[in-house]
Design a protein around this motif. Structure first.
Motif, PDB file in Angstrom:
ATOM      1  N   LEU A   1       0.818  -1.219   0.000  1.00 43.38           N
ATOM      2  CA  LEU A   1       0.000   0.000   0.000  1.00 43.38           C
ATOM      3  C   LEU A   1       0.852   1.270   0.000  1.00 43.38           C
ATOM      4  O   LEU A   1       0.393   2.334  -0.408  1.00 43.38           O
ATOM      5  CB  LEU A   1      -0.937   0.013   1.220  1.00 43.38           C
ATOM      6  CG  LEU A   1      -2.024  -1.060   1.256  1.00 43.38           C
ATOM      7  CD1 LEU A   1      -2.781  -1.004   2.569  1.00 43.38           C
ATOM      8  CD2 LEU A   1      -2.980  -0.896   0.073  1.00 43.38           C
ATOM      9  N   GLY A   2       2.100   1.139   0.492  1.00 39.25           N
ATOM     10  CA  GLY A   2       3.000   2.293   0.471  1.00 39.25           C
ATOM     11  C   GLY A   2       2.691   3.344   1.526  1.00 39.25           C
ATOM     12  O   GLY A   2       3.070   4.506   1.366  1.00 39.25           O
ATOM     13  N   HIS A   3       2.029   2.949   2.595  1.00 39.88           N
ATOM     14  CA  HIS A   3       1.693   3.896   3.668  1.00 39.88           C
ATOM     15  C   HIS A   3       2.041   3.285   5.021  1.00 39.88           C
ATOM     16  O   HIS A   3       1.209   3.190   5.913  1.00 39.88           O
ATOM     17  CB  HIS A   3       0.207   4.270   3.611  1.00 39.88           C
ATOM     18  CG  HIS A   3      -0.150   5.114   2.432  1.00 39.88           C
ATOM     19  ND1 HIS A   3       0.095   6.468   2.385  1.00 39.88           N
ATOM     20  CD2 HIS A   3      -0.697   4.785   1.240  1.00 39.88           C
ATOM     21  CE1 HIS A   3      -0.323   6.945   1.222  1.00 39.88           C
ATOM     22  NE2 HIS A   3      -0.792   5.947   0.506  1.00 39.88           N
ATOM     23  N   ASP A   4       3.317   2.908   5.158  1.00 35.32           N
ATOM     24  CA  ASP A   4       3.768   2.283   6.400  1.00 35.32           C
ATOM     25  C   ASP A   4       3.665   3.227   7.589  1.00 35.32           C
ATOM     26  O   ASP A   4       3.675   2.797   8.736  1.00 35.32           O
ATOM     27  CB  ASP A   4       5.219   1.819   6.267  1.00 35.32           C
ATOM     28  CG  ASP A   4       5.372   0.716   5.230  1.00 35.32           C
ATOM     29  OD1 ASP A   4       4.348   0.228   4.722  1.00 35.32           O
ATOM     30  OD2 ASP A   4       6.522   0.348   4.939  1.00 35.32           O
ATOM     31  N   ASP A   5       3.598   4.555   7.311  1.00 31.65           N
ATOM     32  CA  ASP A   5       3.518   5.522   8.390  1.00 31.65           C
ATOM     33  C   ASP A   5       2.083   5.741   8.863  1.00 31.65           C
ATOM     34  O   ASP A   5       1.838   6.467   9.816  1.00 31.65           O
ATOM     35  CB  ASP A   5       4.120   6.862   7.956  1.00 31.65           C
ATOM     36  CG  ASP A   5       3.442   7.420   6.709  1.00 31.65           C
ATOM     37  OD1 ASP A   5       2.776   6.637   5.993  1.00 31.65           O
ATOM     38  OD2 ASP A   5       3.586   8.628   6.450  1.00 31.65           O
ATOM     39  N   ASN A   6       1.123   5.095   8.207  1.00 28.40           N
ATOM     40  CA  ASN A   6      -0.264   5.186   8.650  1.00 28.40           C
ATOM     41  C   ASN A   6      -0.437   4.260   9.860  1.00 28.40           C
ATOM     42  O   ASN A   6      -0.085   3.084   9.796  1.00 28.40           O
ATOM     43  CB  ASN A   6      -1.209   4.771   7.520  1.00 28.40           C
ATOM     44  CG  ASN A   6      -2.659   4.837   7.922  1.00 28.40           C
ATOM     45  OD1 ASN A   6      -3.149   3.962   8.628  1.00 28.40           O
ATOM     46  ND2 ASN A   6      -3.354   5.862   7.481  1.00 28.40           N
ATOM     47  N   PRO A   7      -0.971   4.765  10.983  1.00 31.41           N
ATOM     48  CA  PRO A   7      -1.049   3.925  12.189  1.00 31.41           C
ATOM     49  C   PRO A   7      -1.905   2.677  12.023  1.00 31.41           C
ATOM     50  O   PRO A   7      -1.597   1.637  12.611  1.00 31.41           O
ATOM     51  CB  PRO A   7      -1.640   4.872  13.246  1.00 31.41           C
ATOM     52  CG  PRO A   7      -2.273   5.985  12.486  1.00 31.41           C
ATOM     53  CD  PRO A   7      -1.494   6.120  11.223  1.00 31.41           C
ATOM     54  N   ASN A   8      -2.948   2.758  11.205  1.00 31.85           N
ATOM     55  CA  ASN A   8      -3.777   1.564  10.973  1.00 31.85           C
ATOM     56  C   ASN A   8      -2.991   0.484  10.244  1.00 31.85           C
ATOM     57  O   ASN A   8      -3.076  -0.700  10.574  1.00 31.85           O
ATOM     58  CB  ASN A   8      -5.024   1.936  10.167  1.00 31.85           C
ATOM     59  CG  ASN A   8      -5.977   2.811  10.951  1.00 31.85           C
ATOM     60  OD1 ASN A   8      -6.375   2.480  12.054  1.00 31.85           O
ATOM     61  ND2 ASN A   8      -6.323   3.950  10.383  1.00 31.85           N
ATOM     62  N   VAL A   9      -2.230   0.915   9.255  1.00 28.02           N
ATOM     63  CA  VAL A   9      -1.412  -0.029   8.476  1.00 28.02           C
ATOM     64  C   VAL A   9      -0.312  -0.621   9.346  1.00 28.02           C
ATOM     65  O   VAL A   9      -0.138  -1.847   9.415  1.00 28.02           O
ATOM     66  CB  VAL A   9      -0.814   0.675   7.244  1.00 28.02           C
ATOM     67  CG1 VAL A   9       0.185  -0.234   6.533  1.00 28.02           C
ATOM     68  CG2 VAL A   9      -1.921   1.100   6.273  1.00 28.02           C
ATOM     69  N   ALA A  10       0.432   0.243  10.037  1.00 26.79           N
ATOM     70  CA  ALA A  10       1.548  -0.227  10.864  1.00 26.79           C
ATOM     71  C   ALA A  10       1.060  -1.156  11.973  1.00 26.79           C
ATOM     72  O   ALA A  10       1.705  -2.169  12.284  1.00 26.79           O
ATOM     73  CB  ALA A  10       2.292   0.970  11.457  1.00 26.79           C
ATOM     74  N   ASN A  11      -0.080  -0.840  12.565  1.00 29.14           N
ATOM     75  CA  ASN A  11      -0.623  -1.679  13.629  1.00 29.14           C
ATOM     76  C   ASN A  11      -0.985  -3.073  13.116  1.00 29.14           C
ATOM     77  O   ASN A  11      -0.685  -4.085  13.764  1.00 29.14           O
ATOM     78  CB  ASN A  11      -1.855  -1.007  14.247  1.00 29.14           C
ATOM     79  CG  ASN A  11      -2.459  -1.834  15.364  1.00 29.14           C
ATOM     80  OD1 ASN A  11      -1.780  -2.223  16.305  1.00 29.14           O
ATOM     81  ND2 ASN A  11      -3.746  -2.132  15.254  1.00 29.14           N
TER      82      ASN A  11
END
Length: 204
Positions: free
Chosen positions: A110-120
């Motif tokens: 997705l390319g959004h590792d800094d998004n908390p939902n994704v990282a979690n």
């Protein structure tokens, strides 16, 4: 003599007219009304309202008393169809099929590792098969992106329990309480896990 009497009578008439006019003006501008005809309502406080009537012109240097225009809501990543589709697919891989490896790849794509939902979710997907080191990295990343991300505090608290760090799990529980109170699902879930005997398999 007649002229003098006429002048005195005229002066008397003018004086009476002036007195009557002054009385009418005073009655019109009686207390309880504001200039411009707007009634003042001080709600029994006996003092002028902190906010001037809207008909008053704004004074230079004075703070505006009207509510500012609402800012446009920040657009969510989930409004982007490609992101929403990919996230849902990864979510399904995790919770429907327990296919954690596939979910990790999908989430990273997705390319959004800094998004908390994704990282979690990446952290969760590493934790469930037992890769606690990588899981911790991603939970920390999620909290760096959003220190109030309550779901990460819950999942990271479960990570702490699984690692035998009960005191840290209690700290996480306290953080959840400060964010959403003791009635939210995240708090209840971690609190229930803390009540179980050590070594009990956790659902989340």
């Amino acid at each position: 003599m007649a002229n003098l009497m006429i002048r005195i009578a005229m002066l008397a008439t003018c004086s009476i007219a002036l007195i009557n006019a002054f009385s009418v003006t005073s009655a019109v501008a009686a207390p309880g009304t504001e200039p411009g005809g707007s009634d003042a309502d001080y709600s029994g406080m006996g003092q002028r309202s902190a906010y001037p009537p809207s008909s008053y012109p704004k004074r230079s240097g004075a703070k505006a008393t009207h509510a500012p225009k609402a800012k446009k809501a920040k657009q969510s990543l989930f409004d982007a169809p490609a992101f929403a589709h990919g996230y849902r697919a990864a979510y399904s891989a995790i919770y429907d099929r327990t296919d954690y490896a596939s979910a990790i790849e999908q989430l990273k794509t997705l390319g959004h590792d800094d998004n908390p939902n994704v990282a979690n979710l990446i952290g969760y997907s590493y934790r469930k098969p037992g890769d606690y080191e990588q899981s911790q990295v991603w939970y920390e990343r999620a909290l760096k992106a959003d220190p109030n991300h309550v779901l990460t505090w819950q999942y990271y608290g479960l990570w702490q329990l699984e690692r035998g760090n009960r005191e840290q799990a209690l700290y996480h529980l306290g953080r959840i309480a400060s964010i959403c109170g003791t009635g939210c699902e995240e708090y209840r879930s971690l609190a229930a896990a803390l009540e179980k005997p050590p070594g009990t398999s956790l659902v989340y």
